[in-house]
Design a protein around this motif. Structure first.
Motif, PDB file in Angstrom:
ATOM      1  N   GLN A  17       0.441  -1.015  -0.340  1.00 36.72           N
ATOM      2  CA  GLN A  17       0.306   0.215  -0.183  1.00 36.72           C
ATOM      3  C   GLN A  17       0.426   1.347  -0.099  1.00 36.72           C
ATOM      4  O   GLN A  17       0.596   2.365  -0.682  1.00 36.72           O
ATOM      5  CB  GLN A  17      -0.528   0.211   1.454  1.00 36.72           C
ATOM      6  CG  GLN A  17      -2.386   1.297   1.181  1.00 36.72           C
ATOM      7  CD  GLN A  17      -2.783   1.065   0.086  1.00 36.72           C
ATOM      8  OE1 GLN A  17      -3.254   0.615  -0.623  1.00 36.72           O
ATOM      9  NE2 GLN A  17      -3.701   1.877  -0.755  1.00 36.72           N
ATOM     10  N   LEU A  61       2.149   2.333  -2.969  1.00 37.44           N
ATOM     11  CA  LEU A  61       0.915   2.550  -4.761  1.00 37.44           C
ATOM     12  C   LEU A  61       0.928   4.407  -4.388  1.00 37.44           C
ATOM     13  O   LEU A  61       0.803   5.074  -4.944  1.00 37.44           O
ATOM     14  CB  LEU A  61      -0.157   1.906  -4.101  1.00 37.44           C
ATOM     15  CG  LEU A  61      -0.535   0.313  -4.528  1.00 37.44           C
ATOM     16  CD1 LEU A  61      -1.686  -0.628  -4.308  1.00 37.44           C
ATOM     17  CD2 LEU A  61      -0.106   0.761  -5.579  1.00 37.44           C
ATOM     18  N   GLU A  62       1.129   4.384  -3.146  1.00 38.65           N
ATOM     19  CA  GLU A  62       0.852   5.677  -2.492  1.00 38.65           C
ATOM     20  C   GLU A  62       1.698   7.076  -2.453  1.00 38.65           C
ATOM     21  O   GLU A  62       2.155   7.986  -3.792  1.00 38.65           O
ATOM     22  CB  GLU A  62       0.886   6.268  -0.394  1.00 38.65           C
ATOM     23  CG  GLU A  62      -0.555   5.324  -0.177  1.00 38.65           C
ATOM     24  CD  GLU A  62      -0.393   5.551   0.954  1.00 38.65           C
ATOM     25  OE1 GLU A  62       0.658   5.935   1.925  1.00 38.65           O
ATOM     26  OE2 GLU A  62      -1.582   5.131   2.221  1.00 38.65           O
ATOM     27  N   GLN A  68       3.449   6.018  -5.585  1.00 39.88           N
ATOM     28  CA  GLN A  68       3.074   6.250  -7.337  1.00 39.88           C
ATOM     29  C   GLN A  68       2.629   7.002  -7.496  1.00 39.88           C
ATOM     30  O   GLN A  68       2.041   7.817  -8.457  1.00 39.88           O
ATOM     31  CB  GLN A  68       2.625   4.730  -7.712  1.00 39.88           C
ATOM     32  CG  GLN A  68       3.247   4.106  -7.644  1.00 39.88           C
ATOM     33  CD  GLN A  68       3.273   2.143  -8.214  1.00 39.88           C
ATOM     34  OE1 GLN A  68       1.882   2.351  -8.589  1.00 39.88           O
ATOM     35  NE2 GLN A  68       3.931   1.446  -8.217  1.00 39.88           N
ATOM     36  N   ASN A  69       1.525   7.178  -6.408  1.00 42.42           N
ATOM     37  CA  ASN A  69       0.388   8.396  -6.584  1.00 42.42           C
ATOM     38  C   ASN A  69       1.052   9.818  -6.303  1.00 42.42           C
ATOM     39  O   ASN A  69       0.113  10.713  -6.721  1.00 42.42           O
ATOM     40  CB  ASN A  69      -1.049   8.122  -5.361  1.00 42.42           C
ATOM     41  CG  ASN A  69      -1.436   7.116  -5.991  1.00 42.42           C
ATOM     42  OD1 ASN A  69      -1.656   6.492  -7.388  1.00 42.42           O
ATOM     43  ND2 ASN A  69      -2.239   6.695  -4.551  1.00 42.42           N
ATOM     44  N   LEU A  70       1.902   9.409  -6.306  1.00 43.50           N
ATOM     45  CA  LEU A  70       2.824  10.993  -6.044  1.00 43.50           C
ATOM     46  C   LEU A  70       2.797  11.760  -7.106  1.00 43.50           C
ATOM     47  O   LEU A  70       2.941  13.229  -7.355  1.00 43.50           O
ATOM     48  CB  LEU A  70       4.177  11.222  -5.320  1.00 43.50           C
ATOM     49  CG  LEU A  70       3.865  10.398  -4.177  1.00 43.50           C
ATOM     50  CD1 LEU A  70       5.582  10.031  -3.481  1.00 43.50           C
ATOM     51  CD2 LEU A  70       3.646  11.680  -2.818  1.00 43.50           C
ATOM     52  N   GLY A  71       2.707  11.078  -8.628  1.00 41.96           N
ATOM     53  CA  GLY A  71       3.508  11.299  -9.156  1.00 41.96           C
ATOM     54  C   GLY A  71       4.540  11.458 -10.351  1.00 41.96           C
ATOM     55  O   GLY A  71       5.697  11.697  -9.584  1.00 41.96           O
TER      56      GLY A  71
END
Length: 222
Positions: A176, A179-180, A182-185
């Protein structure tokens, strides 16, 4: 610096059998459609190929001769990083072009975000290998360097496994967290990776320069 680079480039040209093996492996991975591994594999092979020049330099007491050249020790250490990064990034780019070309002929659409993440992962792995391998190779030589490097890699994976287990025991999911991240951009992740690699490369290079200075302090450059 230029003389060291020319010497190492000539040494690399003599590794035709190694380059032929790399080409065969690339063809294999293209055939099995493992595009991401092509990029990372080529980058790592570029790093290993560059570091192998240190073994050639140590053969027949060649290092002792090289260290009598003006400003040889510091220049020699820096040149190994320039050579390693240059060859590795060139092969990373080659792997990217091969993968994109293969996907084009297959009619497969390319996800730019995914490819960018793959390239960044390849760069991260390559640079981490270089910053670990070059000082170890310079300090311990080819044979002992392999043993030390195996211990370092094994210890690193063991530490990562231990950290993951500790995180899980506290109710934190490592997957998890990834995944977080990766969400940073892509932009922010690229900046973080760039700063991290720049810092580790600088520290590693300073360590290598110190190793060369201590190991060959009895040879005075003229």
């Amino acid at each position: 610096m230029r003389g060291f680079l020319q010497k190492d480039i000539e040494l690399l040209k003599q590794n035709r059998s190694f380059l032929g093996l790399v080409a065969v492996m690339v063809i294999f991975f293209v055939s099995v459609k493992n595009d991401a591994f092509i990029i990372i594999y080529l980058g790592m092979m570029g790093g290993f190929l560059s570091i192998s020049t240190i073994s050639y330099d140590e053969a027949d007491r060649g290092m002792g001769f090289l260290m009598t050249l003006p400003a040889a020790r510091k220049t020699y250490a820096i040149e190994k990083y320039i050579l390693g990064y240059g060859v590795s990034f060139l092969l990373l780019l080659t792997g990217f072009v091969v993968s994109v070309t293969a996907n084009h002929f297959r009619g497969v659409a390319v996800d730019q975000g995914e490819w960018m993440l793959t390239c960044e992962t390849g760069i991260l792995i390559v640079v981490l290998c270089m910053v670990l391998l070059i000082p170890v190779q310079l300090k311990f030589g080819a044979d002992n360097g392999r043993i030390v490097m195996a211990a370092v890699v094994g210890g690193t994976f063991g530490l990562i496994y231990l950290i993951a287990k500790v995180m899980q025991s506290f109710g934190v999911d490592p997957d998890q967290m990834l995944l977080e991240v990766q969400n940073l951009g892509i932009g922010l992740i690229s900046l973080i990776i760039l700063v991290f690699l720049g810092l580790t490369s600088y520290i590693s290079c300073r360590v290598s320069i110190h190793i060369m200075a201590v190991s060959y302090t009895h040879l005075r450059a003229h």
